[in-house]
Design a protein around this motif. Structure first.
Motif, mmCIF file in Angstrom:
data_model
loop_
_atom_site.group_PDB
_atom_site.id
_atom_site.type_symbol
_atom_site.label_atom_id
_atom_site.label_comp_id
_atom_site.label_asym_id
_atom_site.label_seq_id
_atom_site.Cartn_x
_atom_site.Cartn_y
_atom_site.Cartn_z
ATOM 1 N N UNK A 84 -8.254 9.221 -57.474
ATOM 2 C CA UNK A 84 -6.814 8.993 -57.579
ATOM 3 C C UNK A 84 -6.239 8.402 -56.289
ATOM 4 N N UNK A 85 -6.605 8.994 -55.171
ATOM 5 C CA UNK A 85 -6.070 8.536 -53.889
ATOM 6 C C UNK A 85 -6.441 7.087 -53.616
ATOM 7 N N UNK A 86 -7.725 6.760 -53.801
ATOM 8 C CA UNK A 86 -8.184 5.413 -53.504
ATOM 9 C C UNK A 86 -7.556 4.397 -54.454
ATOM 10 N N UNK A 87 -7.537 4.702 -55.739
ATOM 11 C CA UNK A 87 -6.969 3.774 -56.721
ATOM 12 C C UNK A 87 -5.491 3.525 -56.502
ATOM 13 N N UNK A 88 -4.720 4.601 -56.359
ATOM 14 C CA UNK A 88 -3.285 4.450 -56.157
ATOM 15 C C UNK A 88 -2.964 3.804 -54.807
ATOM 16 N N UNK A 89 -3.731 4.146 -53.768
ATOM 17 C CA UNK A 89 -3.483 3.567 -52.439
ATOM 18 C C UNK A 89 -3.721 2.065 -52.451
ATOM 19 N N UNK A 90 -4.767 1.612 -53.131
ATOM 20 C CA UNK A 90 -5.025 0.164 -53.206
ATOM 21 C C UNK A 90 -3.901 -0.539 -53.941
ATOM 22 N N UNK A 91 -3.474 0.035 -55.067
ATOM 23 C CA UNK A 91 -2.369 -0.571 -55.805
ATOM 24 C C UNK A 91 -1.081 -0.592 -55.012
ATOM 25 N N UNK A 92 -0.772 0.516 -54.339
ATOM 26 C CA UNK A 92 0.456 0.598 -53.550
ATOM 27 C C UNK A 92 0.425 -0.326 -52.337
ATOM 28 N N UNK A 93 -0.744 -0.486 -51.709
ATOM 29 C CA UNK A 93 -0.828 -1.353 -50.526
ATOM 30 C C UNK A 93 -0.529 -2.803 -50.886
ATOM 31 N N UNK A 94 -1.090 -3.266 -52.013
ATOM 32 C CA UNK A 94 -0.814 -4.629 -52.459
ATOM 33 C C UNK A 94 0.662 -4.777 -52.801
ATOM 34 N N UNK A 95 1.189 -3.793 -53.503
ATOM 35 C CA UNK A 95 2.599 -3.820 -53.898
ATOM 36 C C UNK A 95 3.508 -3.823 -52.664
ATOM 37 N N UNK A 96 3.177 -3.001 -51.686
ATOM 38 C CA UNK A 96 3.975 -2.897 -50.463
ATOM 39 C C UNK A 96 3.964 -4.206 -49.676
ATOM 40 N N UNK A 97 2.791 -4.810 -49.540
ATOM 41 C CA UNK A 97 2.677 -6.063 -48.793
ATOM 42 C C UNK A 97 3.449 -7.184 -49.491
ATOM 43 N N UNK A 98 3.283 -7.301 -50.796
ATOM 44 C CA UNK A 98 3.972 -8.369 -51.536
ATOM 45 C C UNK A 98 5.481 -8.133 -51.538
ATOM 46 N N UNK A 99 5.908 -6.876 -51.613
ATOM 47 C CA UNK A 99 7.339 -6.567 -51.502
ATOM 48 C C UNK A 99 7.895 -7.104 -50.188
ATOM 49 N N UNK A 100 7.159 -6.923 -49.106
ATOM 50 C CA UNK A 100 7.619 -7.408 -47.799
ATOM 51 C C UNK A 100 7.636 -8.928 -47.721
ATOM 52 N N UNK A 101 6.630 -9.570 -48.333
ATOM 53 C CA UNK A 101 6.597 -11.039 -48.347
ATOM 54 C C UNK A 101 7.793 -11.587 -49.125
ATOM 55 N N UNK A 102 8.057 -11.023 -50.282
ATOM 56 C CA UNK A 102 9.181 -11.484 -51.117
ATOM 57 C C UNK A 102 10.512 -11.198 -50.426
ATOM 58 N N UNK A 103 10.636 -10.029 -49.826
ATOM 59 C CA UNK A 103 11.868 -9.688 -49.108
ATOM 60 C C UNK A 103 12.095 -10.655 -47.951
ATOM 61 N N UNK A 104 11.032 -10.964 -47.216
ATOM 62 C CA UNK A 104 11.127 -11.895 -46.081
ATOM 63 C C UNK A 104 11.564 -13.279 -46.564
ATOM 64 N N UNK A 105 10.942 -13.773 -47.641
ATOM 65 C CA UNK A 105 11.262 -15.109 -48.153
ATOM 66 C C UNK A 105 12.709 -15.201 -48.618
ATOM 67 N N UNK A 106 13.252 -14.104 -49.106
ATOM 68 C CA UNK A 106 14.627 -14.102 -49.617
ATOM 69 C C UNK A 106 15.654 -13.711 -48.562
ATOM 70 N N UNK A 107 15.205 -13.510 -47.320
ATOM 71 C CA UNK A 107 16.130 -13.070 -46.272
ATOM 72 C C UNK A 107 16.735 -14.223 -45.490
#
Length: 803
Positions: free
Chosen positions: A23-46
């Motif tokens: 559970x930890x490994x699966x969710x952490x991998x999914x969340x890490x990708x989501x977190x990084x892309x959230x920051x990229x999208x936020x940066x592009x729209x800033x």
């Protein structure tokens, strides 16, 4: 009470370490990708959100459509529109004009200092600073750019040109900007630089009225409605409530007024909101594709969904093993709400720990993909958007992942659970149905990702192996100073030709293959009529085709005469000519002047494989040469050759910092976005497969453990290991087969749409579909096979001893 919920949850997690790790490994991998892309999208729209009333700021763009069917969007506008727009279009509060300059040499004439070339110089009017206000360190913002030969510089330029000088002390000093002409202006103001994310990179602002004062309106193409130059930028600030659609309807009447006789061509203007500026043509090549960003969002969502499905799948299956715990809790008075909350508490702890782990994984992924992240992007961990992201995502994942398994647990009947009736094999089982479908969804996403990576890879391989029609190896080029003069260009050409490792040198307006595109109409006589069509135009000397290895089919190469031109093979078709020899000596009309066709070259890809090879005309106009091309002998040390060429370049242009570049590297830029997509999809497919297999590992280990007695009985009755392996694997073969069928549908349509973007492309590579399905099937069988083999080789006596 809440303390007990989390204490029990923690103990349950410690008792099931394998489940916890999955559970930890699966969710952490999914969340890490989501977190990084959230920051990229936020940066592009800033970008440029900090300007006052930014929702009322628009850039005016131009779309020119020609009779032949081609249309060209342009971020620039005709010069006269900037003069008349407030009179013609109602609802404009302020207008601001820029005319951007590139590669401008900056000089301090009083100190005889040369500061090199800058891409941050622009002509500007006072309206620009009204729309995009800055803090003024010196000067009067209302009058600073009112008069000709006045200039405003930013604090960065102040420190560069006059280090250690106070802003007030530079007022009245002169600077010189050398472009097509030399502009000398007095500094009338100093402004602060923007500290926020912005696409407005300019640091030197010369008053717009200087262009008229120097009588250069014709030179800069600002005197005609027919000239559209991307350097001529027009911004407006609208009155409150006015939208882009309001502008578009009003531009129609303006076009009718000023473009009455347009000879079949059409011109249209549109208002682009400032919020879209970063995603279109900007000033520093940091444009980000919205399609690319949306693709990243979809990938992040899908990866996170797969991780959630893993959690739900495994927890739903393992809920059976907790039936007695539920029975005891209910017997002691526990209600459904408390049981559901207990499971949500466990889920919350797992998600919270996965979120913490995902921060470290996100930093690792960001370092691995640094070249694919936007320019200037920095992953900031502790700011309010990220904290809000984690609070929201943790709560959402807790509910999404934990609610259904919690309901399954809470619905167990205590009397049946305490008797040991864990599951009924009779009739329809919602849990089994759900587990199978969730597994199918995971396999479907994994197979679809792998197919798309294969399709992209096959097309990229095709492109890299296709002949281009010219030689790209060992060809280097450098940009020349704009309008540097024929004498200096010829001197540099002759100087480079003296190097022993140089095979040939050519001067041209553009490279043999680049993003540059110049088109014009041409008229070619045919019998008693004239064939008129649009053609691509290149400006080059007689050595250009030889240096770049373009094959000559007929005639000769031009002798550097203005009235001689080369055409390509594709040109013949539009001219109505069958063979190259027929067109030799024909006098075509180009640029309203007669030009004699002296040679025909073979077709070559002057642009990317996305575009069809156009009719091409090569003319000679040395005043507008902008590149020097050098062919180096094979087997040479290219690094040494590059340094020698740059040394020669400096001897002719001592104030320039230009370097030589490889033509091959320029061509690779055509497909940078495609390679990014391919590698991002490769990473996404690897993540999808890994998450799916983690779930499969946990699920198969549990479900096979439930069948240990059945397996043992079959062994006692004579079943072989192979038969047992086949029995267990059969179910997963069916699941992968269904997943393969489902994955082929979206993969085909997405792959087809991407391939259709290329004029020169492969047929749909169906072998990649089979390969993707086979890979996932093989991995699946390996994971299930390991558990099945361990179960099949277990001594039946150990399993059946309590029967």
């Amino acid at each position: 009470m809440f303390k007990n919920y989390f204490l029990v949850a923690w103990r349950n997690m410690l008792r099931n370490k394998l489940r916890m790790a999955i559970h930890l490994l699966g969710l952490a991998m999914g969340l890490s990708i989501c977190f990084l892309i959230f920051n990229v999208v936020w940066f592009a729209n800033s970008f440029d959100k900090f300007h006052p009333d930014s929702e009322r700021i628009f850039r005016i763009n131009t779309l020119t459509a020609y009779e032949g069917g081609e249309s060209y969007p342009n971020s620039g506008t005709p010069g006269p529109l900037g003069e008349t727009i407030q009179d013609e279009i109602p609802g404009i509060e302020t207008k601001g004009r820029l005319y951007t300059l590139w590669g401008t040499l900056v000089v301090d004439p009083s100190e005889n200092k040369v500061f090199g070339r800058s891409n941050e110089v622009t002509f500007s009017d006072g309206g620009y600073f009204e729309i995009f206000p800055r803090k003024w360190l010196a000067g009067n913002p209302k009058t600073a750019l009112e008069n000709p030969s006045a200039a405003v510089i930013s604090q960065a330029s102040l420190e560069k040109y006059f280090p250690g000088t106070r802003p007030q002390d530079v007022l009245g000093k002169e600077l010189m900007w050398v472009d097509a002409d030399t502009v000398t202006a007095q500094i009338t103001g100093v402004v602060e630089d923007f500290s926020e994310n912005t696409d407005f990179i300019f640091t030197d602002f010369i008053s717009f009225s200087t262009i008229k004062h120097l009588q250069k309106e014709n030179w800069y193409g600002l005197d005609s409605w027919g000239n559209v130059n991307s350097s001529s930028q027009l911004f407006v600030k609208a009155v409150p409530g006015k939208s882009a659609k309001d502008f578009d309807s009003e531009f129609e009447s303006l076009v009718k007024k000023y473009y009455e006789n347009n000879e079949g061509n059409s011109t249209n203007f549109s208002a682009e909101p400032l919020a879209e500026f970063h995603f279109n043509q900007n000033y520093n090549d940091t444009t980000v594709s919205k399609v690319y960003l949306k693709g990243l969002i979809y990938i992040a969502g899908l990866i996170l969904l797969l991780a959630c499905l893993n959690f739900i799948n495994l927890e739903t299956a393992q809920a059976i093993s907790r039936a007695k715990e539920v029975g005891i809790r209910k017997t002691l008075g526990g209600n459904r709400g408390q049981l559901i909350f207990q499971f949500l508490a466990e889920t919350f702890l797992i998600v919270l720990m996965a979120a913490v782990l995902s921060v470290f994984l996100a930093e690792l992924v960001a370092k691995l993909f640094m070249d694919y992240l936007p320019t200037g992007f920095v992953l900031k961990l502790f700011n309010w958007p990220n904290l809000l992201f984690f609070v929201v995502i943790v709560m959402v994942l807790t509910v999404v992942s934990g609610l259904y398994p919690g309901f399954i647990l809470a619905n167990y009947q205590p009397q049946r659970a305490l008797k040991g009736e864990k599951i009924s094999n009779r009739g329809f089982s919602m849990g089994v149905f759900l587990r199978k479908n969730l597994t199918v969804l995971q396999f479907t996403a994994s197979i679809a990702f792998i197919i798309l990576v294969g399709v992209l890879g096959a097309q990229m391989k095709y492109i890299s192996n296709q002949p281009l029609g010219f030689e790209k190896d060992a060809v280097m080029y450098a940009n020349l100073p704009f309008m540097s003069g024929e004498d200096k260009m010829n001197l540099l050409r002759d100087r480079l030709a003296q190097e022993s490792f140089v095979v040939g040198v050519s001067l041209s307006g553009s490279l043999v293959s680049s993003t540059s595109l110049w088109t014009s109409d041409v008229r070619v006589p045919k019998d008693t009529t004239q064939m008129e069509f649009f053609t691509q135009v290149m400006n080059a000397d007689s050595a250009f085709t030889g240096v770049n290895g373009v094959k000559l089919l007929a005639g000769r190469r031009p002798s550097n005469q203005v009235d001689e031109i080369l055409v390509n093979k594709r040109f013949l078709r539009d001219a109505g000519v069958d063979t190259p020899d027929e067109i030799l000596g024909v006098v075509a009309t180009f640029g309203r002047e007669p030009r004699t066709i002296v040679g025909v070259v073979d077709d070559f890809h002057s642009r990317s494989f996305r575009e069809e090879i156009r009719p091409l005309l090569i003319t000679y106009n040395p005043a507008y040469f902008q590149s020097i091309n050098v062919k180096v002998q094979g087997g040479q040390n290219l690094s040494f050759a590059k340094s020698k060429l740059e040394e020669a370049y400096r001897s002719i242009y001592p104030y320039e910092t230009e370097e030589f570049h490889f033509l091959e590297a320029e061509i690779e830029k055509f497909y940078q976005d495609d390679l990014k997509i391919q590698r991002v999809l490769s990473f996404a497919s690897a993540m999808a497969v890994l998450i799916s297999m983690l779930g499969l590992f946990g699920l198969s280990s549990f479900t096979i453990a439930q069948k240990l007695k059945e397996i043992s009985i079959r062994k006692v009755l004579g079943a072989s290991i192979a038969q047992i392996l086949g029995m267990i694997s059969k179910e997963y073969l069916v699941l992968v087969g269904v997943s393969f069928v489902l994955a082929c549908i979206p993969a085909y349509y997405f792959g087809r749409d991407w391939l259709n973007d290329f004029q020169y492309r492969i047929a749909m590579p169906y072998s990649q579909f089979v390969f993707a399905g086979g890979i996932v099937l093989l991995i699946c069988l390996m994971v299930v096979g390991l558990h099945s083999y361990a179960a099949a080789t277990t001594n039946p006596a150990k399993i059946l001893k309590d029967e």
